[in-house]
Structures are given as C-alpha cells and as structure tokens.
Enzyme design. Structure first.
Site, PDB file in Angstrom:
ATOM      1  N   LYS A  64      -8.191  -1.580 -15.493  1.00 13.03           N
ATOM      2  CA  LYS A  64      -7.791  -2.761 -16.255  1.00 13.03           C
ATOM      3  C   LYS A  64      -8.584  -3.981 -15.801  1.00 13.03           C
ATOM      4  O   LYS A  64      -9.047  -4.048 -14.656  1.00 13.03           O
ATOM      5  CB  LYS A  64      -6.286  -3.028 -16.114  1.00 13.03           C
ATOM      6  CG  LYS A  64      -5.828  -3.295 -14.688  1.00 13.03           C
ATOM      7  CD  LYS A  64      -4.325  -3.486 -14.616  1.00 13.03           C
ATOM      8  CE  LYS A  64      -3.866  -3.783 -13.195  1.00 13.03           C
ATOM      9  NZ  LYS A  64      -4.399  -5.031 -12.632  1.00 13.03           N
ATOM     10  N   LYS A  93      -1.820  -4.213  -8.337  1.00 17.86           N
ATOM     11  CA  LYS A  93      -3.198  -4.682  -8.200  1.00 17.86           C
ATOM     12  C   LYS A  93      -3.316  -6.105  -8.756  1.00 17.86           C
ATOM     13  O   LYS A  93      -2.505  -6.541  -9.557  1.00 17.86           O
ATOM     14  CB  LYS A  93      -4.153  -3.747  -8.961  1.00 17.86           C
ATOM     15  CG  LYS A  93      -4.158  -2.298  -8.456  1.00 17.86           C
ATOM     16  CD  LYS A  93      -4.797  -2.182  -7.077  1.00 17.86           C
ATOM     17  CE  LYS A  93      -4.892  -0.740  -6.611  1.00 17.86           C
ATOM     18  NZ  LYS A  93      -3.631  -0.174  -6.128  1.00 17.86           N
ATOM     19  N   ASP A  94      -4.368  -6.804  -8.309  1.00 20.89           N
ATOM     20  CA  ASP A  94      -4.618  -8.172  -8.748  1.00 20.89           C
ATOM     21  C   ASP A  94      -4.740  -8.252 -10.266  1.00 20.89           C
ATOM     22  O   ASP A  94      -5.187  -7.307 -10.908  1.00 20.89           O
ATOM     23  CB  ASP A  94      -5.911  -8.707  -8.127  1.00 20.89           C
ATOM     24  CG  ASP A  94      -5.848  -8.758  -6.613  1.00 20.89           C
ATOM     25  OD1 ASP A  94      -5.962  -7.684  -5.983  1.00 20.89           O
ATOM     26  OD2 ASP A  94      -5.694  -9.850  -6.069  1.00 20.89           O
ATOM     27  N   LYS A  95      -4.396  -9.413 -10.820  1.00 15.27           N
ATOM     28  CA  LYS A  95      -4.561  -9.617 -12.258  1.00 15.27           C
ATOM     29  C   LYS A  95      -5.999 -10.004 -12.592  1.00 15.27           C
ATOM     30  O   LYS A  95      -6.680  -9.296 -13.331  1.00 15.27           O
ATOM     31  CB  LYS A  95      -3.600 -10.693 -12.777  1.00 15.27           C
ATOM     32  CG  LYS A  95      -3.807 -10.956 -14.273  1.00 15.27           C
ATOM     33  CD  LYS A  95      -2.925 -12.061 -14.815  1.00 15.27           C
ATOM     34  CE  LYS A  95      -3.231 -12.268 -16.305  1.00 15.27           C
ATOM     35  NZ  LYS A  95      -2.441 -13.354 -16.906  1.00 15.27           N
TER      36      LYS A  95
END
Length: 402
Positions: A64, A93-95
């Site tokens: 993503k 997880k980080d955006k």
C-alpha cells in the site's frame, strides 16, 4: 504530557527532509522465517499449489501507498463484503509510506481476492495462500526500512554531501536506545498515551474527550468538529468529521449519543485500538526508564539486571510485573512512586488486562547501509529491526526534524 524521548547516542542532526514522497519511506515486512516481502515482487509460491492448500484461513501480501493499515483493512472488508474483524495482521505500518505486510482473513474465497487485487487505488494484493494458521499481531520477525533523506540548503554539508559518506561509515550504528517511537503515541496527534493514562485511572469521560475532542495540530473542519465535541455539540460534530478518515470518532460519538456512557464508547473500537491506549501509557513509562538509565547510569550489565540477548531489560509495568533487582529495580520503583501507580490497576474491569512484560533497554540494528546521491543531494539509508522496534528512533539520531 511529553513522549519521554529525551536522550541520544549519536545525534548527527542532518538538516534534511524525509517523506517528501511516500516512496521515500519504504517499509517491507520480514516474516518469522526471515523472508523480506519486497515491494513489487512475489514471494515465490508455486502457482500450481497456490490455491490447493487445505486450511481455514487465507494469507496474502498487501502493498500500500499512503494508506494506514486499519483504513486499508476496512476497505478490503468493504470490497469483499465481509466484516473487518475477519481480517488480521502481524503489525501496523506507516501511512505516508510505501509498505508491505502479510494480512490474514477467513470467510473469503481466494477467487474474490483475485478479483479485487488490483482494483483499489494504491493497494495491491499478491501471494494469496491457504493455510491452517491464524495470522496474529506480532507474527513477524521485523521490518526492513529503506529511507531517503533530502538535504536542505541550510545543511552544513549541502555543498559537499560526500562528507556524510565518511561520517555514516565511522559511526557505530549497531545498537540504539530501545525507545517506543512517536508512532506509538500518535505522530500527528500525540495523545494515545494521555488517553491511556485516563483509562488506567478509570476516567473514561476525560479519555473520551481527549480522543474525540481536544484539537491538536489540526485545522479546518476537523478542528471545528473536535471543538464541537468539547462543547458537547455532538450532532454538529458528526456532520463535520470526514467519514472516511475519522471513522472511530464518529462511532464513539454516535454510541455516546445513544447510551450516555463514556466507557461503553470505547467498546465500539477495534480491539487493537482500544488496547493501544493503555499500551501507549505503558510505553511512555518505559521510555522514562531509558532516560533515567542513560542519564544516571549506563547500559552495561549491572547487578540485578535481567539480561536478554546480551542487553539489559526493563519492565513494561503492568498487572503481573515482578520488579527488577538492583539499580534497575530502583528506577522502576521511582517511576511507580512518581506516577502514583498501583500495578494491579492495569487489570481494568470490563475493558482489558495489561500484564506487562520485559523489553530490552537497547536494541540491535541489522544490516545498516548508506549511500549518497551527490547530484540530487540525497542520503539513502537502509536497515532491519526486529518487531516492536521503531525506525523513528534510529532516524532521530540521524536527522534534525525527528
């Protein structure tokens, strides 16, 4: 209420910018078997076996860009017409990044995932696998990080970036302070631990208003919506909150309008999120242990230390904590007294039990590498860290903006 990220080992203070683009920050999950889920690549399951394995669950790799994990899972649930709780993952997880991770689900046919695997903007699904194993939080070795730092013109070596090549080569980046990083508390709106402290103290009213109201670093309709919450104008707040990104606040406010019970509002949240608040408060306390140990003592093995893989550990304080002996025990007792804690209160009736565990005070960094792009004044670094560790803790030693 600070995050207790006070100390440094290196503190290089490179004047640069991270995450100008999401692709500048790549996080690739590493499976328990040590396989790196490389962005844009299949793991290598044999095509003829991929959908023929027996099992109740399906695992797949989700790649993503600029999605946070919970929103991405929610979108997958919507597209597959199933419940969000049917999905699980090993770690968030980080955006604002390009990330890969394994996701598990049940009640969905592989063919349905095949149908949607490339249909969601900036989300790709690959490596679909039937299995008997339920994917749970923590079921990973760790993550590989690949990060670009773009130098600002104000950096002291902007006109001679090659000097950083030698500096990074000569610095010892084998170990780092094992702080909980800013993501644990909320990168943009660092209130998770504050909510957690209110919940620990059974002050669910303050917890509700801190999470749904109390605008921090926000502008426009979101700031206005949170101000409406603070004023008790809940219906107005519901009309203002953007529905996609503020799903949890909307659910909590609606539930409060319906029940008038602040504690009950937290039960409508995903279990991982409702637990995260108290976990963040525990993390805040642990960070303070690192500060005291670094400031007043050292990370050499001291009498009474409980050692794990050659590193001293400290307690993540909780309902089942057995305090350390020696100096580390004195540090833990000091924090308990300072915060006026009763450890048994981490078992919160009709909410959750937070027993605590041990965590290394310093942690190892694996395979640290750096390179310089002289033409574009970019420093690229990559490294691997075990689960539960934070890349931002490494980056704050290198770059000024963290």
């Amino acid at each position: 209420m600070p995050l207790n990220l006070n100390c440094y080992l290196l503190n290089l203070k490179i004047d640069g910018v991270m995450k100008k683009y999401p692709e500048d920050f790549i996080v690739e999950e590493i499976t328990p078997e040590g396989i790196v889920l490389e962005a844009g690549k299949d793991i290598g399951f044999k095509e003829e076996n991929k959908h023929d394995w027996n099992g109740s669950f399906i695992h797949f790799t989700m790649e993503k860009i600029n999605w946070n994990t919970m929103d991405a899972i929610r979108e997958l649930a919507r597209r597959t017409k199933t419940k969000r709780k049917n999905f699980g993952f090993a770690g968030t997880k980080d955006k604002f990044a390009l990330t890969t991770q394994r996701v598990g689900c049940f009640g969905i046919k592989p063919e349905k995932l095949e149908e949607i695997k490339n249909s969601i903007k900036d989300i790709t699904i690959r490596d679909i696998q039937k299995t008997n194993i339920k994917l749970r939080m923590g079921h990973l070795w760790g993550n590989k990080f690949t990060i670009k730092i773009r130098l600002n013109e104000t950096d002291k070596y902007y006109n001679d970036i090659s000097k950083y090549e030698e500096i990074l080569k000569n610095k010892n980046l084998d170990y780092i302070l094992n702080y909980y990083g800013t993501q644990r508390f909320g990168t943009f709106r660092p209130i998770t631990h504050i909510v957690g402290k209110f919940i620990y103290n059974r002050d669910f009213e303050s917890a509700f208003y801190t999470y749904c109201g109390a605008p921090i670093n926000e502008t426009g309709v979101v700031k206005e919506a949170r101000e409406m919450v603070d004023n008790g104008e809940f219906e107005k707040a519901l009309k203002l909150f953007p529905k996609k990104s503020y799903y949890n606040e909307i659910k909590m406010i609606r539930h409060y309008i319906k029940t008038g019970n602040y504690k009950e509002c937290f039960k409508v949240l995903p279990p991982q999120l409702s637990s995260m608040f108290v976990n963040a408060y525990q993390s805040y306390l642990f960070n303070e242990m690192i500060n005291i140990r670094h400031r007043d003592y050292s990370f050499d093995i001291l009498d009474g230390d409980v050692v794990e893989e050659g590193a001293p550990t400290g307690n993540i304080l909780g309902s089942d904590t057995i305090l350390s002996d020696g100096i580390q025990g004195d540090i833990e007792k000091y924090i308990i007294e300072k915060e006026n804690l009763d450890l048994k209160k981490f078992k919160i009736e009709d909410y959750g039990n937070f027993p605590g565990t041990r965590r290394k005070l310093i942690t190892k960094i694996y395979d640290f590498e750096s390179s310089i792009d002289k033409d574009n004044n970019i420093i690229s670094i990559s490294f691997k860290m075990e689960r539960g560790n934070y890349a931002t803790v490494v980056l704050r030693e290198i770059i000024s903006e963290i």
